[in-house]
Every structure is written in structure tokens, then in C-alpha cells.
Scaffold this motif. Sequence first.
Motif, short mmCIF file in Angstrom:
data_model
loop_
_atom_site.label_atom_id
_atom_site.label_comp_id
_atom_site.label_asym_id
_atom_site.label_seq_id
_atom_site.Cartn_x
_atom_site.Cartn_y
_atom_site.Cartn_z
N ILE A 98 -3.36 -5.01 9.71
CA ILE A 98 -3.57 -5.57 8.36
C ILE A 98 -2.45 -5.16 7.44
N VAL A 99 -2.05 -3.88 7.53
CA VAL A 99 -0.95 -3.42 6.68
C VAL A 99 0.30 -4.24 6.95
N GLY A 106 2.12 -10.81 2.06
CA GLY A 106 1.73 -10.48 0.69
C GLY A 106 0.29 -10.78 0.38
N SER A 107 -0.53 -10.94 1.40
CA SER A 107 -1.93 -11.22 1.16
C SER A 107 -2.72 -10.78 2.37
N ILE A 108 -3.99 -10.41 2.14
CA ILE A 108 -4.82 -10.11 3.30
C ILE A 108 -6.00 -11.06 3.35
N GLY D 76 -6.91 4.36 3.06
CA GLY D 76 -5.46 4.31 3.17
C GLY D 76 -4.96 2.88 3.21
N THR D 77 -5.67 2.04 3.94
CA THR D 77 -5.27 0.63 3.99
C THR D 77 -5.42 -0.03 2.64
N LEU D 78 -6.52 0.30 1.94
CA LEU D 78 -6.71 -0.27 0.60
C LEU D 78 -5.56 0.14 -0.29
N ALA D 79 -5.15 1.41 -0.17
CA ALA D 79 -4.06 1.88 -1.01
C ALA D 79 -2.79 1.11 -0.71
#
Lengths: 120, 96, 169, 192, 145, 120
Positions: A98-99, A106-108, D76-79
Motif C-alpha cells: 500500500i505504501v 498518490g492515492s490509496i 505506520g502506514t497511515l502516517a
Amino acid sequence: MSAYAFPGLANYWIAIVLMMIGLYVVMAHENLIKKIVGLNIFQVSVFVLYISMGKVKGGPAPILADNITIYSNPLPHVLILTAIVVGVATTALGLALIVRVNEQYGSIEDDDIRDLENAE
Amino acid sequence: MMYAAAAAGTAVCMLLVLARSIAGPNIFNRILAVNSFGTLAVMLIAIYGFLTGRPEFLDLSLVYALINFIGTIAVTKFVTFVGMGEGVERDDMGDI
Amino acid sequence: MLQAISLAAALTAFWVLLSGYWIPLILCLGAASILACVYIARRMEIIDHEGHPIHISFQGITYFPWLLKEIVLSNIAVAKAILKGGSAIRPQVLQVPASQRDALGQVIYANSITLTPGTVSIGIDEGVITVHALMDETADGLRTGDMNARVCRLEGDPDPRRIAGGGQP
Amino acid sequence: MSVDVISSDLLNVALLVFMGITAVAVARLRNLFAVVMLSGIYSLLGATLYVVLDAVDVAFTEAAVGAGISTVLMLGTLALTTSREKATPTARARTAMALSVAIGAVLIYATLDMPLFGDPSAPINHHVVPRYLDESLEETGVPNVVTAVLASYRGYDTLGETFVIFTAACGVLVLIGRPRRRKTDGTGASKA
Amino acid sequence: MMHRKIILRIVSKQLIPFILLFALYVQWHGDFGPGGGFQAGVIFAAGFILYGILFGLGTLRRVLPSWFTRLCLASGVLIYSGVGVAAMLMGGQYLDYDVLSDDPVHGQELGILLVEAGVGLTVFAAMVTIFCAFAGRDRVTPRKN
Amino acid sequence: MAALIDIASWALILGGVAFSLIGAYGMIKLSDVYARMHAASLIDTLGIGLIFIGMMLQAGFTIVTVKLVLVLVFILFTSPVATHALARAAINEDVLPVVDTETERQMAASNKTKSSEFGT
């Protein structure tokens, strides 16, 4: 002994309901993190289903001690124990993806990503 | 009997705290509720050990307390960094 | 070095309390684990007089029972206020002086404040702790400075070997 | 039936219901922070439920892994990404709802054949398990049957799991292990 | 240096050695009660994660360099499979611990201990690696379009 | 003697449950997050404390009591830290306590961490 059957099958039913909530979250939501959370919910409810099957009424945890003759079933415990750790490992992998997706697009949100793909 | 009553009371507390964590209204209420929820879970595990007559598994309670603490610290830290909405300058991400 | 030895002693006590098994294999593993933990702690540089306060161990005998008594009293007060509701609850913010010499003392003070229900320390700065109090009663109890004085006494004769990072403003 | 058994059954159902409430809240909330916190609570509830179902080892793992580490990782992913979710299109939600209700109904129909909860005479308790329970202490000298089965009887299985964890860690390293190389041509997203 | 985060730091300084020792306790007492390699590895990693959260990723990496965690990651798996190979060399089958010692029960105990140690090492290293990967990543601003 | 211990632990456990219930009720009822912290600390101190002491009485001098003490000490040690961290995070995000006077608000707000000193 057999007259008292309180949870009966209710344990399995609630676990299945939880599972379906997880499935709903995975299917209905576009957000990838939410999808991962949904998968987590699904996963935990599968675990609950397994562990419920292994429970023996009146039998304590399968750690041998004197003066106890009946134990809960250890086999589901073993299977689920390893499944949990593998679950978090795969969750971490999914989150890493996801990262990367976020860095690339620029979007998830699933539909945003699809639009961007189509635009290119 | 005594432990059954205690377990019932703890379950009611859990329900109330769960309601707070769902209702919010903001993230800090939720963190607080999650933290209390962890304490209640620690209590419930200990009580359940006594209820079934095998109280040797208190290591579990210790793990719960530990994870609860680390989780709360991590959440407060991340909240301060991410900000509620607008982006915060993240030059010191190394310090999360 | 002294602190490392004392940490090892504390860890040994912790292990013995947790384990309760006296098999040679487990004892050997335990000794190895304790040494490993001390080594890691030294590597992390967390063994210092803050990380491992041996200088207050004996003063605590009078302080902690007093703190427990305070906790019980303020628990009852807060429980009453919650049940009564309405006018009994008047949230307020106040600042109290923290006259402890070093950071550790201030931290103990701040944590004692937070641990007593009815008061939460929401900020700690040089010599001043900002407190959120739930009711007039608990706030007044804090304003008398009794707890502050007791924590000062808990520190006893402040340690002259203050290391950098300990408590310099 | 003693009061202890009844109360632990009640506790079991109560915890399941709490899990249900939490799951519904997760499905409805759109603030991802709240969602992640609630999924932490959900894991914690699951772990408590495992204790009630006598799976102490599993509870141990779930508490440490599910409630602890995976919450930290999700934060961490949210960050690194975003903390709000967009609204879901209702048509899609309706389809998903219909599908999950249908699948759930089929699954519940399938459970009707299953032995009752906690039944000692269920087939699952009669296949290999008696041997584990009876002989593991003599054969391995380890009182915790779960550990004995995990590490000895099903050693291949656990070896595989260890490899999975190893591979997952390698995968994460490959994906995001290296700090991003700054792009100068401006095509990539810029650093905040 | 007198900072507002001081409470967290001081208390964590006091706690971390005990967390680590608790993890090792869980590791070695998996035979007798709940616990074992999976759990211990996670708790051990949690101690380091707490340290990393409070003192910064750089400090964590100084204490626990990345080559070291990668070494642990691989050597855990290696220990596990090595036990199997050792059993083969000593005349048994792969992962058959009976032959590791003269007494089969003792051999089983030894094998389980070593295998759990391998699992713990891998899980610990994997968790720290994953945490550091997430924490060390820079955030990017979403592209506006 | 045994009856006396039973009565004492009944009283302690019920007292602990009562404090926890009041705390949980306070979490619902009180107005803002800072006020709720006080209610939560009711659970974290006397709620869990009395219950554990009651169970210690039942367990006697065994390893169970030792572990109960360890858990209790751990909770008493960490819960103020967690609460304080939460309060700090809330102030940093400009969620200030609801108080009567403006000076008090200022006092609370003055604890906001400046961004420059954040990383150190």
C-alpha cells in the motif's frame, strides 16, 4: 451433561457473521487500508471458528498437570498459533505494498487508482 | 461465584468503554477508551484464570498490559506526527 | 558500573519471581538472559541514574504507603463526584511548582499527580507542572504542596553525580 | 452444571457480541485512525475470547501480534499515506451486502451438521489428539502439549511458517526497505 | 535536554530491560506454560520498538544495526533447518529429535528448545526489520490531479 | 479463618468492580477527554487494584500472588505515563480542556510543544 448445551451452535454462527462483516468490508470499501482491516477481521473470525471447535466443555487449557484428565483440543491451537504470526507477516507485506502504491499513484483508493491507470 | 460476579461486572465495564471508543467524538477519546479497554482485558484474564481454577496463566495478563502500554505510546506518537487532516512537516520522521 | 550491577540484581529478582523453576537448564538460560539484557541495556545507554534510580530505594518506604492512601481517598472523592454529577464537577487547569532538583524527582511527582484520580499532569516544564483537575477538592489538595514536599524528601540528599541530560534546564 | 461453566459460556457469547459490535463499527466509520484503533480492540477481544476458549498460547500470540504489532504497523502506514477514507458508492455497498449475506447464509446452513459447541464426543477430539494428550509427555518431556505438537510432531509445518515469516520480512525489505531515491526530474511525487 | 517528553523517556528507560527479560522468560518457559518462540520474538521486538519510538530510529539502528537484524533473520531459519540436518547426520530423519541425544526424551527436549530459539530469533528480527522499514520511510505528498 | 479471608476478598473484589463500573460510567458521562481521563484512572488504580488484592488473598503465598503483584505494579507504573502521553498529544493537536476561564486555557495551551524542539 448433555442437557446443558447453551451456546450450541451459536458460537459458530456469530463467528460466521463476523466473517461476513469482514468480507463485506473487503468488498464494499475502496480504501486499501480499510480492506486490510477487513481482512484482519475475517482472519480473526476464522481463528475464532477454529478455536471454538477445539473447545471441550469442562476441559482446561492443554497444559498437562496432575489431577486433570480432560483437556481442550490442542490441534487447532497449534494451527492457529502459526497462522496468526503468518497473518501479521502477510499484513505487513500488504501494508508495504500500500505504501508503494501510494507513492506511485498518490492515492490509496481503489477507484482513483483505476482511473489513473485508465488515463495513462 | 465471586469470580463470576467480577467477570460480569468487568464485561459491563467493557461494554461501556467500547461504546465510548465507538462514539468518539475525537481520536483522543478513542485512545483513552482503548487504553482502559486494555486494562479491563487484563482484569478479565486474571479473573477468568481464577474462575476456572487454573490461575497459572497470569503471564498473559502481563503481556496484555505491556502491549497495551506500547500500543498507546505508539498511537499518541503517530497522532502527533500525522496531524488531524493537514500534513505536518515530517523532517524528523526518524523520531517516530 | 554500580548501576549495572544493581540492574542485574533487579533482573535476577524479576526472573526468580517469574520463573519458579529450579532446573539447571532453566537457571543457566536465565543467567545468560540476564547478562544479555544488561548488555543490551548498556548498549542502549539506558543505565544511568534516571534509568535505574538506586538512590531513592530506601526513601520510598514512607512515600509509597502515603501515596496509596492518597490514591484511595481521591478515588472515593472522584467516584462520589461522578455519581453526583452536575455541580460537583468543575474541571480546571492549574500550575503547581515542582521544586525537585532533578528530572527524575519531577517525573515521580508528575506521575504521582496523574496516578491520583482527579488530577492529571498535562505538562511538565522546568519547575512547573500544569495540572488538569476534575474538582475543586482535588485541586485544592494539590495546591497545599504536600505531595511536592514529600517527593522532595523522597529524593533525599540530591545526588551530586548528576550526569548531563539529567536535569539541567 | 456449575455456575463457573455457565458463566464462562456467557462470557464467551458476550465477547463474541462485543466483537460483532466492534466489527460493525469498523465497517461504518470513515476515519481510518478510528478504524485502526477499533481493529486493535477487535484483536484484543479476540485474544480474550481465546483465553475463555482455553487456547492460552493462541491468546498470548494474538495479544502480542494482533493487538500490538499489527496496530503499530497500520499506524505506520497511515502516517505514510492518508487518514481519511472517501465515501463508498452505495451501489457497490449494496452488492457487497447482498453477496456477503448470501455467503453467510450458506455457511450457517453448513454449520447445522456440526457437533455442538464443547461436545467432548465430536470427531475432532478423537482422531490424533488423544495420542498427543496421552503420550506427548512421555515422548517429549514437555508438559505444554501445544509446544510439543508445534515444535516436534508438526515440526515441518512450523519450519514452513518460519520460512513464510522470513520471506515476508524479505519482501517488506525489498518493497520499502531502502529509503526513496530522490528523483530530480519531478516525475515522482516530491518529498513533503 | 529537559524536555516535555521526559516522563516517557525516564519510565521507558526503567522498563525496557524488564520487557526484554520477560521476553526471554517467555522464550525459555514455552515448555511449561503458554509461550514459546513466536510470542517471545514479538515481545522482544516490542521492547526494541518501544525504544525506537521514543529515542528515534537512528538510535535504534545504532544499538541494533541493520546487518545484525538481517543476520538474525537468516540465522533463525538456519538454526531451525540446521537442527533437522543435524538429526540426519546423527542417523535419524529430518527434524527427528530423538537421535540428538542418547536419551530420546532428552533429545526431544533439546530439539524443541533449539527449534523454538530459531523461531524466536527469526520472528524478532522480522518484526524489527518490518518496523524499521515502515518507520524509516519518508512520506510523500499526494499528487494533485 | 478461611471464611474471614473469603469475606475479605468478596468485599475487595466487589469494591473493585464497583469502582470500575463507576469509572466506566464516568467515561460515558463526563464531558471532555480530559475529564474522562480521571474516570479512566479510577479503573487503572483502585478498580484493578482492589480486584487483584482480593484475588491475592485467595491465592495465598504462591507464585500466582507474585505474578498478580507484578501485573499490578506494571499497571500502576505505566498507566500514568500513558495518560500523560495522551494529554500531551491532545494539547499538541489543539484539543484543549473545557474550563471556565481564559487564563486556564492559556495555561494549558502554553504546554504545546513548539515544532522546533520536537525531534530532540
